[in-house]
Design an enzyme around this catalytic site. Structure first.
Site, short mmCIF file in Angstrom:
data_model
loop_
_atom_site.label_atom_id
_atom_site.label_comp_id
_atom_site.label_asym_id
_atom_site.label_seq_id
_atom_site.Cartn_x
_atom_site.Cartn_y
_atom_site.Cartn_z
N ASP A 296 0.81 -1.22 0.00
CA ASP A 296 0.00 0.00 0.00
C ASP A 296 0.84 1.27 0.00
O ASP A 296 2.07 1.21 0.13
CB ASP A 296 -0.95 -0.01 1.21
CG ASP A 296 -0.28 -0.43 2.52
OD1 ASP A 296 0.96 -0.45 2.57
OD2 ASP A 296 -0.99 -0.74 3.48
N ASN B 151 -7.84 -2.63 14.21
CA ASN B 151 -9.23 -2.84 13.81
C ASN B 151 -9.37 -4.01 12.84
O ASN B 151 -10.42 -4.20 12.23
CB ASN B 151 -9.82 -1.56 13.19
CG ASN B 151 -9.09 -1.14 11.92
OD1 ASN B 151 -8.16 -1.81 11.48
ND2 ASN B 151 -9.50 -0.03 11.34
N HIS C 280 -7.50 -4.52 10.08
CA HIS C 280 -7.18 -4.27 8.67
C HIS C 280 -5.89 -4.97 8.24
O HIS C 280 -5.01 -5.23 9.06
CB HIS C 280 -7.16 -2.77 8.33
CG HIS C 280 -5.98 -1.99 8.78
ND1 HIS C 280 -6.09 -0.78 9.42
CD2 HIS C 280 -4.65 -2.20 8.66
CE1 HIS C 280 -4.89 -0.29 9.67
NE2 HIS C 280 -3.99 -1.13 9.22
N GLU D 285 -9.61 -1.46 5.20
CA GLU D 285 -10.29 -1.17 6.45
C GLU D 285 -11.57 -2.02 6.56
O GLU D 285 -12.01 -2.61 5.57
CB GLU D 285 -10.66 0.32 6.48
CG GLU D 285 -9.47 1.26 6.42
CD GLU D 285 -8.73 1.41 7.76
OE1 GLU D 285 -8.71 0.46 8.55
OE2 GLU D 285 -8.16 2.49 7.99
C1 GLP Z 1 -0.41 0.30 8.63
C2 GLP Z 1 -0.12 -0.56 7.41
C3 GLP Z 1 -0.46 -2.01 7.65
C4 GLP Z 1 0.14 -2.45 8.98
C5 GLP Z 1 -0.44 -1.64 10.11
C6 GLP Z 1 0.05 -2.03 11.48
O1 GLP Z 1 -1.75 0.68 8.72
N1 GLP Z 1 -0.82 -0.12 6.24
O2 GLP Z 1 0.04 -2.80 6.58
O3 GLP Z 1 -0.12 -3.82 9.19
O4 GLP Z 1 -0.07 -0.28 9.86
O5 GLP Z 1 1.24 -1.35 11.81
P1 GLP Z 1 2.24 -1.81 12.91
O6 GLP Z 1 2.93 -3.02 12.37
O7 GLP Z 1 3.21 -0.66 13.07
O8 GLP Z 1 1.45 -2.09 14.14
#
Ligand code: GLP
Length: 257
Positions: free
Chosen positions: A68, A137, A139, A144
């Protein structure tokens, strides 16, 4: 099948996945990696980079596809996923930058960017090994709650929770983009093998719902239940919403498997 492993912590999970990926690359130099951002996958990239260095693994033909990108962010911005993937993956592993792809968040070309990204993944032969974190949440990527299970790469709005979760990377919440372009849940499910990693108590509820809840767009990560090859790696805190019978505690790496 979803295999759920509880490891000592992020470093152990990184070693575990890096071990599998190192062997995959040695077997197939044209391995295609699915790359996630966020803090969770960083230990994988660090451990894999260490193996590439110490074992002299040739990564010149390895490709990567990020999940993304924020819409409207300058690719040179420190928090753009173009920048993060370049710094944490391309440079760290020594990949060929021409083989590392991140969806374009350029607002002017968004209409065609999703289809172009799907085509690029297809042309590379599909993602072999997809690394995933999970949002609090539920995702995956930036899919989302409400994201259809068969969704493909497209522009999506970010929820307030996700913007707040990611505000720590920006000067203020107002600087966090409101939209992103993300591989769809359906795109992710096409990968050959999924690794979903989560650490910490704040992920426990999302993890439990992803593994045990109904498969539903409300918890996009629950779609992993429909994939035949999934390895979920958790620390004890992220596994605290699961029954002990649902996971295996692992103390080493999968060497020799
Ligand atoms: C962002 C990314 C996700 C990731 C999420 C969790 O929203 N787009 O791909 O899994 O963060 O982040 P973290 O690994 O820092 O908890």
């Amino acid at each position: 099948m979803t295999e759920v492993l509880v490891v000592a912590g992020p470093a152990a999970a990184g070693e575990y996945v890096a071990d599998i990926l190192a062997r995959a690359i040695q077997t197939d130099p044209e391995t295609v990696l699915g790359l996630a951002t966020g803090s969770t996958p960083l230990p994988i990239y660090a451990a894999l980079a260490e193996r590439v260095r110490t074992e002299g693994i040739d990564v010149s033909s390895v490709s990567g596809f990020a999940l993304d990108e924020y819409v409207g962010i300058d690719p040179a911005h420190e928090q753009s996923y173009h920048h993060v993937i370049d710094a944490e993956v391309t440079q760290t592993l020594g990949l060929n930058p021409e083989r590392v792809h991140v969806p374009s968040g350029n607002p002017d070309t968004l209409e065609s960017a999703g289809a172009a990204y799907e085509e690029a993944i297809r042309a590379a032969g599909g993602v072999g090994w997809q690394i995933l974190g999970i949002g609090a949440n539920g995702h995956i990527g930036f899919n989302e709650p409400g994201s259809p299970i068969d969704s493909l790469t497209r522009q999506v709005p970010l929820t307030e929770q996700t913007r707040q979760d990611n505000a720590r990377f920006f000067d203020s919440i107002d600087d966090v983009p409101r939209h992103a372009i993300t591989q769809g849940v359906g795109t992710i499910l096409r990968a050959g093998h999924l690794f979903l990693l989560a650490f910490g108590e704040h992920k426990a509820d999302a993890v439990a719902r992803a593994i045990n809840g109904p498969v539903s767009p409300e918890i996009p990560a629950s779609a992993i239940q429909q994939h035949p090859n999934v390895t979920v790696l958790l620390d004890a805190a992220a596994a605290s919403g699961l029954d002990a019978a649902e996971y295996t505690v692992v103390t080493g790496t999968p060497a020799g498997v």
